[in-house]
Design an enzyme around this catalytic site. Structure first.
Site, short mmCIF file in Angstrom:
data_model
loop_
_atom_site.label_atom_id
_atom_site.label_comp_id
_atom_site.label_asym_id
_atom_site.label_seq_id
_atom_site.Cartn_x
_atom_site.Cartn_y
_atom_site.Cartn_z
N THR A 127 0.80 -1.18 0.00
CA THR A 127 -0.01 -0.02 -0.19
C THR A 127 0.80 1.14 0.07
O THR A 127 1.85 1.33 0.44
CB THR A 127 -0.87 0.10 1.32
OG1 THR A 127 -1.32 1.46 1.71
CG2 THR A 127 0.14 -0.47 2.48
N GLU A 129 0.32 3.40 1.98
CA GLU A 129 0.46 3.82 3.43
C GLU A 129 2.02 3.68 3.86
O GLU A 129 2.39 4.19 4.95
CB GLU A 129 -0.47 3.26 4.23
CG GLU A 129 -2.03 3.48 4.30
CD GLU A 129 -2.07 5.05 4.76
OE1 GLU A 129 -1.77 5.17 6.12
OE2 GLU A 129 -2.52 5.88 4.08
N TYR A 151 -1.44 0.32 10.91
CA TYR A 151 -1.69 -0.46 9.66
C TYR A 151 -0.50 -0.36 8.70
O TYR A 151 -0.10 -1.40 8.07
CB TYR A 151 -2.89 0.22 8.89
CG TYR A 151 -3.09 -0.27 7.57
CD1 TYR A 151 -3.60 -1.25 7.13
CD2 TYR A 151 -2.66 0.46 6.52
CE1 TYR A 151 -4.05 -1.85 5.95
CE2 TYR A 151 -2.87 0.18 5.11
CZ TYR A 151 -3.50 -1.29 4.88
OH TYR A 151 -3.75 -1.45 3.64
N LYS A 155 1.89 -3.46 7.30
CA LYS A 155 2.09 -3.65 5.72
C LYS A 155 3.42 -3.59 5.40
O LYS A 155 4.07 -4.12 4.34
CB LYS A 155 1.26 -2.78 4.77
CG LYS A 155 -0.33 -3.02 4.75
CD LYS A 155 -0.71 -4.26 4.22
CE LYS A 155 -2.30 -4.57 4.04
NZ LYS A 155 -2.57 -5.70 3.25
P1 NAP Z 1 -11.56 -4.70 2.53
O1 NAP Z 1 -12.56 -4.22 1.64
O2 NAP Z 1 -11.34 -4.09 3.69
O3 NAP Z 1 -11.38 -6.01 2.23
C1 NAP Z 1 -10.58 -6.80 3.46
C2 NAP Z 1 -10.94 -8.56 3.18
O4 NAP Z 1 -9.96 -9.32 3.92
C3 NAP Z 1 -12.29 -8.63 3.66
O5 NAP Z 1 -12.74 -9.71 2.52
C4 NAP Z 1 -12.20 -9.19 4.91
O6 NAP Z 1 -13.07 -10.32 5.03
C5 NAP Z 1 -10.96 -9.98 4.64
N1 NAP Z 1 -10.29 -10.39 5.98
C6 NAP Z 1 -9.96 -9.54 7.05
N2 NAP Z 1 -9.39 -10.06 8.09
C7 NAP Z 1 -9.30 -11.50 7.67
C8 NAP Z 1 -8.83 -12.51 8.27
N3 NAP Z 1 -8.35 -12.52 9.68
N4 NAP Z 1 -9.16 -13.74 7.72
C9 NAP Z 1 -9.55 -14.03 6.54
N5 NAP Z 1 -10.30 -12.81 6.04
C10 NAP Z 1 -10.08 -11.67 6.30
O7 NAP Z 1 -10.10 -4.10 1.43
P2 NAP Z 1 -9.93 -3.64 0.07
O8 NAP Z 1 -10.16 -2.32 -0.20
O9 NAP Z 1 -10.64 -4.74 -0.95
O10 NAP Z 1 -8.38 -4.14 -0.07
C11 NAP Z 1 -7.79 -5.15 -0.38
C12 NAP Z 1 -6.17 -5.46 0.30
O11 NAP Z 1 -5.68 -4.22 -0.36
C13 NAP Z 1 -6.36 -5.07 1.49
O12 NAP Z 1 -5.04 -5.94 2.03
C14 NAP Z 1 -5.82 -3.61 1.73
O13 NAP Z 1 -4.98 -3.53 3.16
C15 NAP Z 1 -5.14 -3.48 0.67
N6 NAP Z 1 -5.03 -2.10 0.06
C16 NAP Z 1 -6.14 -1.32 -0.15
C17 NAP Z 1 -6.16 -0.13 -0.93
C18 NAP Z 1 -7.34 0.41 -1.19
O14 NAP Z 1 -7.35 1.74 -1.25
N7 NAP Z 1 -8.44 -0.09 -1.14
C19 NAP Z 1 -4.98 0.37 -1.39
C20 NAP Z 1 -3.72 -0.29 -0.95
C21 NAP Z 1 -3.74 -1.76 -0.31
P3 NAP Z 1 -14.60 -9.82 5.88
O15 NAP Z 1 -15.58 -9.54 4.75
O16 NAP Z 1 -14.79 -10.97 6.71
O17 NAP Z 1 -14.25 -8.53 6.76
O1 F7E Z 2 -8.85 8.06 4.79
C1 F7E Z 2 -9.35 11.48 6.00
C2 F7E Z 2 -8.36 10.58 6.65
O2 F7E Z 2 -9.97 5.83 5.59
C3 F7E Z 2 -8.49 8.93 3.71
C4 F7E Z 2 -7.32 2.03 3.07
O3 F7E Z 2 -7.82 1.42 2.08
O4 F7E Z 2 -6.09 3.53 1.62
C5 F7E Z 2 -6.91 3.66 2.58
O5 F7E Z 2 -6.51 4.14 3.67
C6 F7E Z 2 -8.12 10.25 4.45
C7 F7E Z 2 -7.44 10.24 5.69
O6 F7E Z 2 -8.43 5.88 3.68
C8 F7E Z 2 -12.58 11.19 7.59
O7 F7E Z 2 -7.80 11.20 7.83
C9 F7E Z 2 -11.30 12.67 6.63
O8 F7E Z 2 -6.19 11.13 5.44
O9 F7E Z 2 -10.54 6.68 3.51
P1 F7E Z 2 -9.65 6.55 4.59
P2 F7E Z 2 -6.62 5.95 4.14
O10 F7E Z 2 -6.50 5.78 5.40
O11 F7E Z 2 -6.08 6.73 2.91
C10 F7E Z 2 -4.70 3.15 1.76
C11 F7E Z 2 -3.99 3.11 0.38
C12 F7E Z 2 -4.86 1.43 2.40
O12 F7E Z 2 -3.95 0.75 2.24
C13 F7E Z 2 -5.88 1.46 3.15
O13 F7E Z 2 -6.11 0.05 3.52
O14 F7E Z 2 -9.44 10.88 4.75
N1 F7E Z 2 -10.71 11.57 6.69
N2 F7E Z 2 -12.30 12.64 7.36
C14 F7E Z 2 -11.48 10.53 6.83
N3 F7E Z 2 -11.24 9.16 6.72
C15 F7E Z 2 -12.27 8.48 7.30
N4 F7E Z 2 -12.19 7.24 7.04
N5 F7E Z 2 -13.37 8.85 7.75
C16 F7E Z 2 -13.51 10.72 7.94
O15 F7E Z 2 -14.57 10.88 8.31
#
Ligand code: NAP
Ligand code: F7E
Length: 344
Positions: A127, A129, A151, A155
């Site tokens: 990520t 992050e 987090y 990662k």
């Molecule tokens: P998400 O919607 O939060 O999905 C996470 C998945 O992991 C869900 O299917 C969840 O199952 C499963 N999971 C969590 N804990 C588990 C456990 N202990 N055993 C088995 N399954 C488990 O995340 P996403 O947005 O699709 O992202 C996919 C991956 O990419 C994640 O690793 C995330 O950290 C990474 N990532 C995401 C982003 C982004 O912007 N979306 C960016 C960079 C990296 P449940 O349905 O049971 O909760």
């Molecule tokens: O926050 C700000 C918050 O929770 C984005 C995950 O998929 O992307 C995701 O992480 C920004 C942050 O995503 C609210 O402080 C303001 O600066 O949507 P987010 P994230 O933290 O960027 C990365 C790439 C991953 O890997 C992660 O798994 O938005 N913010 N106000 C807020 N955020 C939330 N959630 N809620 C608020 O009300």
């Protein structure tokens, strides 16, 4: 027929990746953790025909016996390890749990590949992050890491574990350093979906106002459907490697909210500063956005913007969906969901 194993199949990316792999003719296996409702998350939005083609394995990635058994039985050609505790805010409240799932779970996965299916190609969901307090703008594969949350730290351990297994045991293991990617399948606690759902509810008079935290945070937001294609491309490459997927465009949370309200014909005017900042409907004067400090994080990632030129050059990958189209897609999907809910 190629076989793929997806962890995190019920999540946002799991949904789009499953659709992509089924379309490509893969036999798809997914790991789902049991819950009392037997719910299958976003898989419920697949067609019945698509769902029938998937084989689900019920268990948790922190359970190494279970993971070993799945790996022995399935012998996948490709493994997409997407499962994680993925919410940054929650990771501050539950760092131990986040480490157990994201580090322990990842170790279980790579070790099971090494022991029981060493010819599998393996994708790890790293990520942006990892960059946290950014050391370079824009961020690319060579930018030093500086994670800013439990987090991010978890990662980072996952990233290095994958790289270390790749180098130690000659395994095909790649890290995708993906910047934020969103969609109508995004969990409602993430800021983009929180905004688009609130806009739809405000439009239908089900909610008065949207409360947010840091409006100044800048993110590089792309569309999840484009990004799962990049994951697949990484595993079709001639060698395992690490790749940034991003859009090379950045926007503040404030801009995302502004754009989302525009989709329903509302222009937002901002007044005040910091915790006193508000967003009003320029027409009616009604306050539609407020700041609530409860959404601030102990440590923030202020700016993310990714350079995806390596993925473009070596994988031929490029994002297709523009920022405005992404926001529109998400607001329209939430308008439809909220309207359907109203119909009962
Ligand atoms: P998400 O919607 O939060 O999905 C996470 C998945 O992991 C869900 O299917 C969840 O199952 C499963 N999971 C969590 N804990 C588990 C456990 N202990 N055993 C088995 N399954 C488990 O995340 P996403 O947005 O699709 O992202 C996919 C991956 O990419 C994640 O690793 C995330 O950290 C990474 N990532 C995401 C982003 C982004 O912007 N979306 C960016 C960079 C990296 P449940 O349905 O049971 O909760
Ligand atoms: O926050 C700000 C918050 O929770 C984005 C995950 O998929 O992307 C995701 O992480 C920004 C942050 O995503 C609210 O402080 C303001 O600066 O949507 P987010 P994230 O933290 O960027 C990365 C790439 C991953 O890997 C992660 O798994 O938005 N913010 N106000 C807020 N955020 C939330 N959630 N809620 C608020 O009300």
């Amino acid at each position: 027929m190629k076989k793929a194993l997806i962890t995190g199949i019920t999540g946002q990316d799991g949904y789009y990746l499953t659709k992509l792999l089924l379309k490509k003719g893969y036999e798809v296996h997914g790991i789902v953790r049991r819950n009392s409702q037997n719910s299958i998350g976003n898989l419920r939005y697949l067609s019945e025909e698509e769902r029938e083609q998937i084989t689900l394995h019920w268990g948790d990635i922190t359970d190494n016996l279970f993971i070993d058994n799945v790996m022995k039985t399935v012998q996948p050609d490709e493994v997409y390890h997407l499962a994680a505790q993925s919410f940054v805010g929650f990771s501050f409240e539950n760092p131990k749990f986040t480490y157990d799932v994201n580090i322990g779970g990842t170790l279980n996965m790579v070790n099971a590949v090494k022991e029981y299916s060493p010819s599998s190609r393996f994708y790890f969901a790293a990520t942006s992050e990892l960059y946290g307090k950014v050391q370079e703008v824009p961020q690319r594969e060579t930018t030093p890491f500086y994670p800013r949350s439990p987090y991010g730290v978890s990662k980072l351990a996952g990233f290095w574990t994958v790289k270390n297994y790749r180098e130690s045991y000659d395994l095909f293991m790649s890290n995708g350093i993906l910047f934020n990617h969103e969609s109508p399948m995004r969990g409602p606690e993430f800021v983009t979906r929180k905004i688009t759902l609130a806009v739809a509810r405000i439009y239908y008079n089900l909610q008065d106002c949207l409360e947010l935290g840091n409006l100044n945070a800048k993110r590089d937001w792309g569309f999840a459907g484009d990004y799962v294609y990049g994951m697949w491309k990484m595993l079709q490459h001639s060698k395992p490697d690490d790749f940034v997927l991003a859009t090379n465009e950045t926007h503040t949370v404030r801009e995302f909210a502004e754009e989302a309200f525009k989709v329903v014909g509302i222009d937002i005017e901002w007044e005040g500063e910091g915790v006193n900042e508000i967003g009003r409907d320029a027409n009616s004067g009604k306050i539609l956005v407020k700041v609530n400090p409860k959404y601030f994080r102990p440590c923030e990632v202020d700016l993310l913007i990714g350079d995806y030129s390596k993925a473009k050059r070596e994988l031929g990958w490029e994002p297709k969906t523009k920022f405005k189209d992404l926001v529109k897609m998400m607001v329209e999907a939430d308008l439809e969901r909220v309207a359907n809910g109203l119909k009962g």
